[in-house]
Design a protein around this motif. Structure first.
Motif, PDB file in Angstrom:
ATOM      1  N   TYR A   4       0.844  -1.204   0.000  1.00 13.45           N
ATOM      2  CA  TYR A   4       0.000   0.000   0.000  1.00 13.45           C
ATOM      3  C   TYR A   4       0.871   1.243   0.000  1.00 13.45           C
ATOM      4  O   TYR A   4       2.047   1.186   0.344  1.00 13.45           O
ATOM      5  N   ASN A   5       0.279   2.342  -0.386  1.00 18.97           N
ATOM      6  CA  ASN A   5       0.981   3.619  -0.373  1.00 18.97           C
ATOM      7  C   ASN A   5       0.652   4.338   0.929  1.00 18.97           C
ATOM      8  O   ASN A   5      -0.459   4.829   1.104  1.00 18.97           O
ATOM      9  N   PRO A   6       1.635   4.422   1.861  1.00 17.46           N
ATOM     10  CA  PRO A   6       1.304   4.965   3.186  1.00 17.46           C
ATOM     11  C   PRO A   6       0.903   6.434   3.164  1.00 17.46           C
ATOM     12  O   PRO A   6       0.442   6.951   4.167  1.00 17.46           O
ATOM     13  N   LYS A   7       1.061   7.124   2.034  1.00 17.08           N
ATOM     14  CA  LYS A   7       0.786   8.559   2.019  1.00 17.08           C
ATOM     15  C   LYS A   7      -0.574   8.902   1.425  1.00 17.08           C
ATOM     16  O   LYS A   7      -0.929  10.066   1.328  1.00 17.08           O
ATOM     17  N   ASP A   8      -1.324   7.894   0.999  1.00 16.47           N
ATOM     18  CA  ASP A   8      -2.600   8.169   0.350  1.00 16.47           C
ATOM     19  C   ASP A   8      -3.725   8.177   1.391  1.00 16.47           C
ATOM     20  O   ASP A   8      -4.410   7.189   1.609  1.00 16.47           O
TER      21      ASP A   8
ATOM     22  N   LEU E  68      -1.122   8.792  22.319  1.00 16.79           N
ATOM     23  CA  LEU E  68      -0.176   7.714  22.604  1.00 16.79           C
ATOM     24  C   LEU E  68       0.140   6.924  21.342  1.00 16.79           C
ATOM     25  O   LEU E  68       1.285   6.547  21.103  1.00 16.79           O
ATOM     26  N   LEU E  69      -0.887   6.673  20.522  1.00 16.24           N
ATOM     27  CA  LEU E  69      -0.651   5.953  19.271  1.00 16.24           C
ATOM     28  C   LEU E  69       0.274   6.746  18.360  1.00 16.24           C
ATOM     29  O   LEU E  69       1.156   6.181  17.700  1.00 16.24           O
ATOM     30  N   LEU E  70       0.067   8.064  18.314  1.00 18.33           N
ATOM     31  CA  LEU E  70       0.914   8.885  17.443  1.00 18.33           C
ATOM     32  C   LEU E  70       2.360   8.894  17.925  1.00 18.33           C
ATOM     33  O   LEU E  70       3.294   8.916  17.118  1.00 18.33           O
ATOM     34  N   VAL E  71       2.540   8.862  19.235  1.00 23.77           N
ATOM     35  CA  VAL E  71       3.909   8.815  19.742  1.00 23.77           C
ATOM     36  C   VAL E  71       4.537   7.457  19.451  1.00 23.77           C
ATOM     37  O   VAL E  71       5.720   7.355  19.111  1.00 23.77           O
ATOM     38  N   PHE E  72       3.743   6.402  19.540  1.00 22.09           N
ATOM     39  CA  PHE E  72       4.234   5.080  19.129  1.00 22.09           C
ATOM     40  C   PHE E  72       4.685   5.136  17.663  1.00 22.09           C
ATOM     41  O   PHE E  72       5.753   4.661  17.297  1.00 22.09           O
ATOM     42  N   ARG E  73       3.837   5.758  16.829  1.00 23.09           N
ATOM     43  CA  ARG E  73       4.147   5.907  15.396  1.00 23.09           C
ATOM     44  C   ARG E  73       5.440   6.705  15.206  1.00 23.09           C
ATOM     45  O   ARG E  73       6.313   6.332  14.408  1.00 23.09           O
ATOM     46  N   THR E  74       5.556   7.793  15.945  1.00 15.57           N
ATOM     47  CA  THR E  74       6.754   8.629  15.872  1.00 15.57           C
ATOM     48  C   THR E  74       7.994   7.835  16.249  1.00 15.57           C
ATOM     49  O   THR E  74       9.013   7.864  15.566  1.00 15.57           O
ATOM     50  N   ASN E  75       7.897   7.115  17.343  1.00 13.30           N
ATOM     51  CA  ASN E  75       9.030   6.319  17.792  1.00 13.30           C
ATOM     52  C   ASN E  75       9.450   5.300  16.762  1.00 13.30           C
ATOM     53  O   ASN E  75      10.633   5.147  16.472  1.00 13.30           O
ATOM     54  N   SER E  76       8.472   4.577  16.194  1.00 16.88           N
ATOM     55  CA  SER E  76       8.880   3.511  15.280  1.00 16.88           C
ATOM     56  C   SER E  76       9.429   4.104  13.991  1.00 16.88           C
ATOM     57  O   SER E  76      10.380   3.568  13.429  1.00 16.88           O
ATOM     58  N   SER E  77       8.886   5.228  13.527  1.00 18.36           N
ATOM     59  CA  SER E  77       9.438   5.851  12.322  1.00 18.36           C
ATOM     60  C   SER E  77      10.846   6.373  12.583  1.00 18.36           C
ATOM     61  O   SER E  77      11.751   6.194  11.758  1.00 18.36           O
ATOM     62  N   TYR E  78      11.006   7.027  13.709  1.00 22.00           N
ATOM     63  CA  TYR E  78      12.328   7.565  14.019  1.00 22.00           C
ATOM     64  C   TYR E  78      13.359   6.441  14.164  1.00 22.00           C
ATOM     65  O   TYR E  78      14.511   6.576  13.736  1.00 22.00           O
ATOM     66  N   ASP E  79      12.943   5.330  14.762  1.00 18.54           N
ATOM     67  CA  ASP E  79      13.866   4.196  14.897  1.00 18.54           C
ATOM     68  C   ASP E  79      14.326   3.701  13.537  1.00 18.54           C
ATOM     69  O   ASP E  79      15.489   3.333  13.357  1.00 18.54           O
ATOM     70  N   ARG E  80      13.397   3.660  12.580  1.00 21.78           N
ATOM     71  CA  ARG E  80      13.773   3.236  11.233  1.00 21.78           C
ATOM     72  C   ARG E  80      14.751   4.216  10.623  1.00 21.78           C
ATOM     73  O   ARG E  80      15.730   3.820   9.983  1.00 21.78           O
ATOM     74  N   TRP E  81      14.472   5.491  10.789  1.00 19.39           N
ATOM     75  CA  TRP E  81      15.332   6.535  10.233  1.00 19.39           C
ATOM     76  C   TRP E  81      16.730   6.437  10.835  1.00 19.39           C
ATOM     77  O   TRP E  81      17.741   6.464  10.142  1.00 19.39           O
ATOM     78  N   TRP E  82      16.783   6.299  12.141  1.00 19.72           N
ATOM     79  CA  TRP E  82      18.066   6.248  12.835  1.00 19.72           C
ATOM     80  C   TRP E  82      18.799   4.955  12.533  1.00 19.72           C
ATOM     81  O   TRP E  82      20.032   4.925  12.416  1.00 19.72           O
ATOM     82  N   MET E 255       2.148  12.992   9.514  1.00 28.62           N
ATOM     83  CA  MET E 255       2.787  13.296   8.237  1.00 28.62           C
ATOM     84  C   MET E 255       4.314  13.222   8.337  1.00 28.62           C
ATOM     85  O   MET E 255       4.982  12.707   7.430  1.00 28.62           O
ATOM     86  N   ILE E 256       4.873  13.724   9.445  1.00 29.02           N
ATOM     87  CA  ILE E 256       6.333  13.644   9.586  1.00 29.02           C
ATOM     88  C   ILE E 256       6.762  12.182   9.707  1.00 29.02           C
ATOM     89  O   ILE E 256       7.762  11.757   9.129  1.00 29.02           O
ATOM     90  N   ALA E 257       5.978  11.399  10.450  1.00 29.65           N
ATOM     91  CA  ALA E 257       6.295   9.974  10.572  1.00 29.65           C
ATOM     92  C   ALA E 257       6.333   9.320   9.205  1.00 29.65           C
ATOM     93  O   ALA E 257       7.237   8.525   8.898  1.00 29.65           O
ATOM     94  N   GLU E 258       5.369   9.661   8.353  1.00 29.39           N
ATOM     95  CA  GLU E 258       5.363   9.113   6.988  1.00 29.39           C
ATOM     96  C   GLU E 258       6.641   9.482   6.236  1.00 29.39           C
ATOM     97  O   GLU E 258       7.216   8.676   5.525  1.00 29.39           O
ATOM     98  N   GLU E 259       7.028  10.755   6.397  1.00 27.77           N
ATOM     99  CA  GLU E 259       8.177  11.246   5.634  1.00 27.77           C
ATOM    100  C   GLU E 259       9.466  10.505   5.985  1.00 27.77           C
ATOM    101  O   GLU E 259      10.256  10.173   5.102  1.00 27.77           O
TER     102      GLU E 259
END
Lengths: 290, 290, 290, 290, 290
Positions: A4-8, E68-82, E255-259
């Motif tokens: 899936y496209n996570p941005k849509d 809380l869900l958004l912070v979970f999302r933030t954490n997992s995205s940031y972990d991938r980035w890092w 949106m930042i998490a997606e990016e």
């Protein structure tokens, strides 16, 4: 795994695929809705029996600790899912590395290259089948002495193939085709296959402690089924969509956590093991082709 | 460890097995209930002594920091439990890898294969017994010179078996049956046995710092036993189920954390060490059979 | 480290050992109590100067971010404590592994076994003393050429003993008692001693960044000393126990975090280094006895 | 890095060192104070234009998500700081281990011991300078052929010194002073120098993604500058200290996170690299002295 | 990746670069604004149909779990980035280490140095192109037999270059230019190239489970589009900026998490792969220059 496209945003918001959490929860949500409706009618139009002053306070208080527990649940499930993905990434890396090394160490066109191409591919295939309780020697490819009879009467296919790989490597060492330092260099990858297999079995066979699972489900149940008591007083018939929405929020998180807890199945959120195995087989063919 | 289907909501919600948190907490919950009832009666029908305007504010405020502490507790207990599981996964992997390697290195039908099959199985058995304070040489299998007398007069069985494994390996090296690079290749697995043993002992012997344990229990106690002061004013007799429910939520989380903190026992939530040891012994027999 | 039964609720709740957080905070709590009492009297019975409508709102808002900071503090302190425990677990494992390997490699009754038994025990003893700023060559055992004079004029005892171990190993290699692959096999354990020492020094010498420590303490101070402003309006003289309780909750968490931040001392929550060193010495004697 | 006693509450609370967050934020706090004062005057004494019923609700709601973001920021900054500390711990350990090993392997009084003492010390010195954009060959010590001219015309000093260490080791191996297994034993430490250097560069050159930084700063700005709208209604002129306090809490957390994000500078919270380098040089001299 | 000064508050707060979250969300924010405006008009001036007493309570409750869900999302995205950043740091380290080792092992001015300088540089270039779906043999440098024809008919460039590196190393070993222990010493770096490649592919090809993504987007949608129902009652036309602000807070985090979830592209927040590859090529030239 769904691609899936996570941005849509719009597509995802109005996505009601049959595997979607919303659709899966729909029957339960209708039940909650009916229950709250009956409760609203009884309280608002028949009994008026609850003269509580601050009816939402308790659900605020307990909602907090319940939310934190659900995020703990989400984190631990996601960690399992992501660890599963890492293990299969490691399978991919080690298959490639083993192939690259064997390709460099063995004489060009040596028949053992073909043997390892088949055995490594078989290993991943067998692990996938093993994790899906779908072991079947027919899914494997056969080569030289490692034919159908080699796998007969063995239940744990990955261990059997691991045995074959070790025996073949050892034979090459005895024949002088691999020298001592090459044997040492191959050891990391060989060891990692069994380690990865064990890690997959660990994730598959060990769900979160039952106490947590039971406790969280009981808390959600108690929480949602006492909600109408307070919310009907405050919001009258508006309590019906509100209680349903809150139920969707809490039960949805728990349900997704359940889905990804065991990431090796064939659900929508499970890992794309079929694709991974296929890609590795392709890489092996490209690296070890003579 | 209890085997259960994590997706069966109804069964889990209405599950009151004797090991269930709800049942374990029941006596305390009845106590809380009685205490709140007495308090309600005194306040509502006798004294009316507390003209507080916003009686729930303090419990909201403190409830927040208490919830966060309980989630910290949950996280650290779960990490211990999951680390324990990983260690036993590592025992499994290393037993298999050692067996696969020895099977490839040693001549077919060499009697040492049988020795290692027994010794590795013994090691896991002894670690399990050691962690359960249940050490008994009778649980071990005997082979060749490693017979009952070998284990006599030794308290720390796993170390004794480790000694046996190292001596046997060293003997094979001296006899020329294992060459230098094979010795190096076996080293990782041999070392990991002692490492895993030490990690289990660490988890077993080091509970969370006592200050945290005491602090959290004191906070729950203070929190629940002051709750009726405010809640009776706001909810009158409804305070009885409410205080009991909140007590269940907070004490339940602490109780589950206690249960899984030491995951090597025989409780419902503890790891399935019996099954793991049995499976590994089966794998060893399959890999090292002559 | 205090030995305790984590499941004994009543004992822990009413536990007021001299190292208990409650007792340590008692003087400060009495101060807070007196301060709030004076404030209550002035506001309620003398001035009535604050006609604020919603006096708890700000403390709710800021209480949230303060709670999160305290949990961050708790997490990072606990991680240090647990990492300290893991390091000493690694000391245990590596001492045992080194002993097991040397026992297998060296000829029976070779005098070097005794040398290593003493040196490894000395190493752990010296690290413990070093971490407690209590270095004393008298705590060490002497053997052969590694007698009192060997340690003279050296400040960093663990490094000196590390030197002795490396020299002894190297001597054995030169004398042909350890062959090349055995040297490689011993390398991991030898290296890990210095690594573990360094990790202990890192934890001991690097507290949490001072900015956090100062910021959290300032926030607790500001928070608690402005609490009476709002709470006296809302709860009158009940504010006295309430402010004291909230102070206990926040300052208690900070105080425990301070205690376990450096886990190598002799406080109640510190690691049981004495026991660990004693156990390892016992294991060494059992494994390396001739 | 500031040396401080983490348990001295009073001193830390009333500590207003020039590097303290409070002092750094003071100008901004005065700005917020003035802004809120003007706003209070206009609203309370001039316009009375906002008849909102529940003016704090939105700031409660958004304050929650903002607090969570700030804790996420705190966690990720602290992780970077602590990882930086671990890397320098690893530099310390590997320098010591390398020295211990070389001391044991090389003949007594061999001149190469002095060469390595200098080169390892230089490496750490050069990494520190490199991280502080302060590279200067004058900070290095010179020995034998590795004199000033060796460093001329090279920008990346640590890589240049790494080259020197590898060449020197290789020369010893060629001269038969290090045998193959010793070369293997030295490899881990040699490799780790470059790995640690790379990890430091990674932390230094990669701040948190700019989107987060910008988003958090914008949120704090929007939050604080809309606060007076609601708070002036509720608290009248008391809003002035309240808004300032909340600004201090939120902006302070962000500011500390900024400070420790790059831990290799010379700020108050930065790591004590000077001390670490000095200690390692002392250890090297003690271990490698002839 | 954008280069920025994390401490320049004013610039960052008023930064509206085209890649800024605020600008990206602007159209959606205008939509939310219009929707709330219509809703406000209908409710305040036309219908007055909702007599709810406590209209913000539900959004407080659900806002908590959503945060809380958004912070979970933030954490997992940031972990991938890092993690992505760490992988490229490992590429850097291993390239340098490999170069340092080869430089020490190979005879001065040996032509293979040039070959490895080119091949290692090519590897990183090819991985970068591969991750950006931009594979092009024209981006590679050619040397000796590894010319354009070597890369023809191969889709997976990094694997092809890996093959070349292994073959070249193996050839040197066969020619006696690398002895066994040197081969072992080079093995770690060689293996790590494929491991890092696999880890990058894992991050690129495996977004967060679709269920979470869909669930969070649905929750934000439901949350924001029901907000006016309650907020218009409480804040009348002030609800328009309020709902827009809350939407900005929640949707901005998502949106930042997606990016940053896929950190290997060419977005503003993505990793500076071009710079890293360029730097490594520079380092290689400096280390391996003859």
């Amino acid at each position: 795994m769904m691609i899936y496209n996570p941005k849509d945003w719009w597509k995802l918001i109005f996505y009601f695929h049959k595997a979607d959490t919303f659709r899966k929860l729909l029957p339960a949500m209708l039940g909650v809705m009916a229950y709250t409706a009956v409760f609203s009618y009884l309280e608002n139009d028949v009994f008026h029996f609850m003269p509580i002053k601050n009816p939402l306070a308790v659900h605020s208080l307990v909602g907090f600790v319940l939310s934190l527990l659900l995020v703990f649940r989400t984190n631990s499930s996601y960690d399992r899912w992501w660890e599963g993905r890492k293990i299969w990434g490691s399978f991919t890396n080690n298959s490639r590395n083993l192939a690259l090394k064997l390709n460099a160490f063995l004489p060009e066109n040596h028949e053992s290259k073909e043997v390892f191409r088949v055995l490594i591919g078989n290993y991943l295939q067998a692990v996938k089948d093993h994790l899906r309780d779908n072991t079947n020697p027919k899914h494997l490819a056969f080569v030289n002495k490692f034919d159908e009879s080699f796998y007969e009467n063995h239940k744990h296919m990955p261990n059997r193939i691991g045995q074959a790989i070790y025996l073949e490597i050892n034979q090459l060492a005895k024949n002088g085709l691999l020298n001592p330092e090459q044997l040492l260099i191959l050891n990391t990858e060989l060891t990692s296959f069994t380690d990865n297999l064990g890690a997959c079995e660990r994730i598959k066979n060990t769900p979160i402690p039952s106490s947590y699972n039971i406790f969280i489900k009981k808390m959600i149940f108690l929480y949602v089924f006492t909600m109408p008591i307070g919310f009907v007083l405050e919001f009258k018939y508006w309590a019906i969509p509100i209680v349903t929405l809150v139920f969707y929020a809490f039960a949805g998180i728990e349900m997704i956590a359940e889905e990804i807890e065991d990431p090796f199945g064939t659900d929508n959120n499970d890992l794309a093991l079929d694709t991974i195995v296929k890609n590795v087989k392709g890489n092996l063919a490209e690296i070890l082709r003579n």
